[in-house]
Design a protein around this motif. Structure first.
Motif, PDB file in Angstrom:
ATOM      1  N   LYS A  49      15.581  94.068  23.642  1.00 29.42           N
ATOM      2  CA  LYS A  49      14.947  93.512  24.825  1.00 29.42           C
ATOM      3  C   LYS A  49      13.942  94.484  25.416  1.00 29.42           C
ATOM      4  O   LYS A  49      12.829  94.103  25.817  1.00 29.42           O
ATOM      5  CB  LYS A  49      16.011  93.148  25.868  1.00 29.42           C
ATOM      6  CG  LYS A  49      15.443  92.506  27.129  1.00 29.42           C
ATOM      7  CD  LYS A  49      16.564  92.145  28.101  1.00 29.42           C
ATOM      8  CE  LYS A  49      15.982  91.511  29.360  1.00 29.42           C
ATOM      9  NZ  LYS A  49      17.055  91.154  30.329  1.00 29.42           N
TER      10      LYS A  49
ATOM     11  N   GLU B 275      10.766  94.581  23.443  1.00 30.22           N
ATOM     12  CA  GLU B 275       9.875  93.469  23.786  1.00 30.22           C
ATOM     13  C   GLU B 275       9.130  93.764  25.083  1.00 30.22           C
ATOM     14  O   GLU B 275       7.944  93.456  25.222  1.00 30.22           O
ATOM     15  CB  GLU B 275      10.693  92.176  23.922  1.00 30.22           C
ATOM     16  CG  GLU B 275      11.353  91.703  22.639  1.00 30.22           C
ATOM     17  CD  GLU B 275      10.357  91.284  21.579  1.00 30.22           C
ATOM     18  OE1 GLU B 275       9.215  90.920  21.950  1.00 30.22           O
ATOM     19  OE2 GLU B 275      10.708  91.331  20.388  1.00 30.22           O
ATOM     20  N   THR B 276       9.822  94.374  26.045  1.00 32.34           N
ATOM     21  CA  THR B 276       9.191  94.735  27.311  1.00 32.34           C
ATOM     22  C   THR B 276       8.069  95.736  27.091  1.00 32.34           C
ATOM     23  O   THR B 276       7.023  95.683  27.749  1.00 32.34           O
ATOM     24  CB  THR B 276      10.247  95.319  28.276  1.00 32.34           C
ATOM     25  OG1 THR B 276      11.300  94.380  28.441  1.00 32.34           O
ATOM     26  CG2 THR B 276       9.627  95.631  29.630  1.00 32.34           C
TER      27      THR B 276
END
Length: 419
Positions: free
Chosen positions: A38, A41-42
């Motif tokens: 995650k 992706e950030t």
């Protein structure tokens, strides 16, 4: 990445933008230290430059895309190592992955090492030929239930992908011994081979395969009805030092010769599936337990109708590291199998025990097992007429806190370790 991650346009104390200070290799180094997917992706949301770097560093991707989109993905994810195009059995779509898709993958994703095409029913030998010609670095391929494939297409993969380590072809009914011959010739480093339901595979194929591929640690020939003692014994002898998992479910031609060969050569075996091998004798099972007792962790022998109380007792006494055991439908077993174990023997490591359809086993036998299995997580007693919830409650046995007991199968899912 923390919620207060550095913004791409943030100004440092010197008045310079972070993008003016850090080179691409430095930003890649930072991204390499980010553990959460995650947060990775950030990272790509900061700015276009960071998105480009994040894309080029991506190693794994699951997708549902046609040729046009695959080409765009290839331009963006230039270092992709693993591509998952598998289709769900319950949610498959038409036409799904096609040979045209595989042609794009073979030319655009040349760094691929892992390709999952499970249940992609539209692909044919033409697509496999493209994979063999384009993906020379491929190490793992799953084409299970790609029912149009034959030995011709998969032999082309073997010839072109010589570093192949894992190949799963479950349900590919048109695959025959030709594939095993090609693998033996070109893929000497193969370690894992799945052939479940490939009914055209014979003893000759296994013998030829073992002559070249001697590092196999996992072999699944469940439901390969044309395989017998001759082929499996030859295979177990050739791969004796490496073989850890052997699956022979419903291979009805398998008998004592195979079990004795395993006992003689496969001292490192950890998982053995012989469910439905009805000709295996009680003495062969004793030999297996004695020879592989220190290594065996998972044993499935349901429907091995010759299993006796003394042979099961031998398994429980000798296989001290056994974690999963299925003796379902061994109808001659009684409580004596458990009573034969000495009270002085240490506890068992069993986490999964299946005794379904064993009509002579009672609450008393289960009580002995429970007393020795402090790690038990799943107990299957379906269709055991003398074992009921009321009976166990009345006996006052203390099961481990997280143990699930399956009395009728209506609400408890079975563990997959013995499949």
């Amino acid at each position: 990445m923390a919620s207060n991650s550095i913004d791409g346009d943030a100004v440092l104390g010197s008045g310079l933008c972070i993008n003016d200070v850090l080179r691409d290799d430095e930003l890649r180094s930072i991204l390499g230290r980010v553990e959460s997917e995650k947060d990775k992706e950030t990272f790509g949301l900061v700015c276009k430059r960071w998105l480009r770097l994040q894309s080029t560093e991506r190693k794994k991707l699951a997708a549902r895309a046609g040729p046009h989109m695959l080409r765009k993905m290839a331009d963006r994810f230039t270092r992709l190592v693993e591509l998952d195009l598998a289709q769900s059995v319950s949610r498959s779509f038409y036409p799904g992955v096609t040979d045209s898709d595989l042609a794009v993958i073979a030319t655009a994703f040349t760094c691929l090492k892992i390709l999952n095409l499970h249940n992609c029913k539209g692909i044919t030998d033409a697509g496999m030929k493209a994979i063999g010609e384009g993906l020379s670095l491929l190490q793992s391929l799953d084409v299970s239930y790609c029912r149009k494939l034959t030995d011709k297409g998969l032999s082309a993969v073997a010839k072109g992908c010589c570093d192949l380590r894992i190949l799963h072809m479950a349900g590919c009914r048109f695959v025959n011994d030709g594939v095993l011959e090609a693998l033996s010739k070109y893929c000497r480093n193969l370690e894992e081979l799945g052939l479940q339901g490939c009914t055209s595979i014979t003893d000759n194929g296994l013998i030829n395969h073992a002559s070249g591929c001697r590092q196999i640690r996992f072999l699944d020939i469940n439901k390969c009805s044309n395989v017998s003692d001759v082929g499996v014994s030859s295979f177990s002898s050739a791969c004796s030092s490496s073989l850890k998992t052997l699956k022979l479910l419903d291979c009805y031609k398998i008998g004592d010769e195979t079990i004795l060969s395993i006992a003689e050569f496969c001292g490192n075996l950890e998982t053995l599936i012989i469910g439905g091998c009805r000709d295996v004798s009680a003495d062969a099972i004793k030999s297996l337990a004695t020879a592989c007792g220190s290594s065996l962790k998972n044993l499935r022998m349901d429907w091995c109708l010759n299993t006796s109380d003394s042979s099961l007792s031998c398994v429980l006494s000798q296989c001290r590291n056994l974690e999963a055991l299925d003796i379902g439908c061994c109808i001659e077993l009684t409580d004596a199998a458990f009573q034969l174990m000495s009270n002085e023997e240490p506890g068992l490591s069993l986490k999964i025990l299946k005794v379904s359809n064993c009509p002579k086993i009672t609450v008393a036998g289960i009580g002995i097992i429970v007393g020795k299995c402090t790690s038990l997580q799943y107990l299957d007693v379906r269709s055991c007429p003398h074992i009921t919830k009321a009976g166990l409650d009345e006996a006052g046995f203390h099961f481990p806190e997280f143990c699930k007991i399956n009395f009728n199968g209506s609400s408890i899912s079975e563990p997959v370790v013995l499949l």
